[in-house]
Design a protein around this motif. Structure first.
Motif, PDB file in Angstrom:
ATOM      1  N   GLU A   7     -23.710  37.267   5.731  1.00  7.56           N
ATOM      2  CA  GLU A   7     -22.664  37.859   6.541  1.00  7.56           C
ATOM      3  C   GLU A   7     -21.589  36.813   6.785  1.00  7.56           C
ATOM      4  O   GLU A   7     -21.863  35.612   6.806  1.00  7.56           O
ATOM      5  CB  GLU A   7     -23.243  38.339   7.877  1.00  7.56           C
ATOM      6  N   PHE A   8     -20.370  37.254   6.955  1.00  7.57           N
ATOM      7  CA  PHE A   8     -19.282  36.340   7.257  1.00  7.57           C
ATOM      8  C   PHE A   8     -18.336  37.022   8.233  1.00  7.57           C
ATOM      9  O   PHE A   8     -18.213  38.238   8.258  1.00  7.57           O
ATOM     10  CB  PHE A   8     -18.543  35.905   5.984  1.00  7.57           C
ATOM     11  N   GLU A   9     -17.691  36.221   9.027  1.00  8.37           N
ATOM     12  CA  GLU A   9     -16.841  36.724  10.107  1.00  8.37           C
ATOM     13  C   GLU A   9     -15.411  36.885   9.626  1.00  8.37           C
ATOM     14  O   GLU A   9     -14.863  36.012   8.965  1.00  8.37           O
ATOM     15  CB  GLU A   9     -16.889  35.734  11.266  1.00  8.37           C
ATOM     16  N   VAL A  10     -14.839  38.024   9.968  1.00  9.60           N
ATOM     17  CA  VAL A  10     -13.449  38.289   9.610  1.00  9.60           C
ATOM     18  C   VAL A  10     -12.556  38.196  10.846  1.00  9.60           C
ATOM     19  O   VAL A  10     -11.489  37.581  10.810  1.00  9.60           O
ATOM     20  CB  VAL A  10     -13.310  39.678   8.956  1.00  9.60           C
ATOM     21  N   LEU A  11     -12.976  38.796  11.957  1.00  5.72           N
ATOM     22  CA  LEU A  11     -12.224  38.752  13.211  1.00  5.72           C
ATOM     23  C   LEU A  11     -13.182  38.447  14.360  1.00  5.72           C
ATOM     24  O   LEU A  11     -14.274  39.015  14.429  1.00  5.72           O
ATOM     25  CB  LEU A  11     -11.515  40.083  13.478  1.00  5.72           C
ATOM     26  N   ASN A  12     -12.748  37.577  15.262  1.00  2.00           N
ATOM     27  CA  ASN A  12     -13.539  37.226  16.441  1.00  2.00           C
ATOM     28  C   ASN A  12     -12.618  37.205  17.646  1.00  2.00           C
ATOM     29  O   ASN A  12     -11.599  36.512  17.646  1.00  2.00           O
ATOM     30  CB  ASN A  12     -14.196  35.858  16.248  1.00  2.00           C
ATOM     31  N   PHE A  13     -12.981  37.978  18.684  1.00  2.00           N
ATOM     32  CA  PHE A  13     -12.144  38.080  19.881  1.00  2.00           C
ATOM     33  C   PHE A  13     -12.759  37.370  21.090  1.00  2.00           C
ATOM     34  O   PHE A  13     -12.253  37.526  22.207  1.00  2.00           O
ATOM     35  CB  PHE A  13     -11.907  39.557  20.227  1.00  2.00           C
ATOM     36  N   GLU A  14     -13.821  36.618  20.885  1.00  6.35           N
ATOM     37  CA  GLU A  14     -14.521  36.019  22.027  1.00  6.35           C
ATOM     38  C   GLU A  14     -13.649  35.044  22.815  1.00  6.35           C
ATOM     39  O   GLU A  14     -13.751  34.955  24.031  1.00  6.35           O
ATOM     40  CB  GLU A  14     -15.785  35.301  21.548  1.00  6.35           C
ATOM     41  N   MET A  15     -12.780  34.322  22.122  1.00  8.91           N
ATOM     42  CA  MET A  15     -11.954  33.308  22.786  1.00  8.91           C
ATOM     43  C   MET A  15     -10.526  33.790  23.046  1.00  8.91           C
ATOM     44  O   MET A  15      -9.675  33.000  23.451  1.00  8.91           O
ATOM     45  CB  MET A  15     -11.926  32.032  21.933  1.00  8.91           C
TER      46      MET A  15
END
Length: 268
Positions: free
Chosen positions: A104-112
């Motif tokens: 798996e790989f991350e495309v979008l991250n909104f945590e920060m």
């Protein structure tokens, strides 16, 4: 960036085609651009990503409702190659493809917070005279998550609220994927994740309906094979299945559901 040979060919085509368009002949302009695109594809001087972008633009231009629209479809394709956006998508796809088997790989991250790119724009039913109103994409630091919220109503017509990303090179990393997995918290309503395979404002988009449970975080998996091609809410027949490599824009939509009454607040 585009190779010098490709960049020079495109600039030469624009130098010829733009004055033709400005003289009132969009058809002549479109034909100039199409010939230049096909020449680049046939001579093999373009990269695989550039060839795919040019072939897609030629197909859409020839299917467009007017020569004017076709000319602009070709011009936007040329501009995306000259700007380096196509090369960036190819690079992102190579990075994603390097992930391990089944990885798996991350495309979008909104945590920060909300990333600088892509940008998201509101596309509510006001374009049809409706009165729904979404707040776009905001950030909730307590949940460390992006929030899509607003109000949906059928007053004035329409009955939907949505947002859509800009054409973003980072989505090309989805070339190595078979679908999208999202961590979401819903409100019990049905939503649509939309994917567009071009940078145009209107046109065909692929949509997947999902209903995240209310009040609890969960993961939803949306395989590309389940996305349906639609145009303004209606299914489009005889379209090829969605592939990750094609995705250039993503969007989120909620539509009116009659049993919910006259107006509905939404949060996701």
């Amino acid at each position: 960036m585009a190779t010098p040979v490709v960049a020079d060919s495109i600039r030469n085509a624009i130098a010829v085609g733009a004055p033709i368009y400005n003289a009132g002949d969009p058809g002549g302009c479109m034909n100039t651009y199409v010939r230049a695109a096909l020449d680049l594809v046939e001579k093999g001087s373009a990269s695989e990503g550039e060839k795919a972008a040019l072939q897609d633009a030629v197909r859409r231009a020839l299917e467009a409702g007017s020569k004017d629209e076709g000319a602009w479809i070709m011009r936007r394709s040329f501009d995306s190659i000259l700007s380096g956006a196509v090369a960036a998508r190819e690079s992102a796809a190579r990075v994603a493809a390097s992930a391990g088997p089944g990885g798996e790989f991350e495309v979008l991250n909104f945590e920060m917070g909300l990333p600088v790119a892509p940008r998201w724009r509101i596309m509510d039913d006001v374009i049809m005279g409706g009165m729904s109103q979404s707040d776009g994409l905001t950030y909730n630091p307590a949940d460390r998550a992006a929030v899509f919220s607003g109000r949906v109503t059928t007053d004035g017509g329409g009955g939907f609220a949505s947002l859509r990303s800009d054409d973003w090179a980072g989505f090309s990393s989805l070339a190595a994927a078979r679908g999208v997995r999202m961590t979401v918290q819903g409100d019990g309503r049905q939503y649509k994740l939309s994917a567009k395979t071009d940078g145009d404002y209107d046109g065909v988009q692929y949509q997947y309906d999902f209903t995240p449970p209310a009040g609890t975080w969960t993961q939803v998996e949306l395989p590309f094979a389940g996305f349906k091609p639609t145009f303004r809410g209606r299914t489009v027949p005889n379209r090829p299945p969605l592939q990750g490599l094609q995705i250039r824009q993503l969007g989120l939509m909620v539509r009116w559901v009659w049993r919910q009454g006259r107006a509905a607040d939404l949060v996701n």
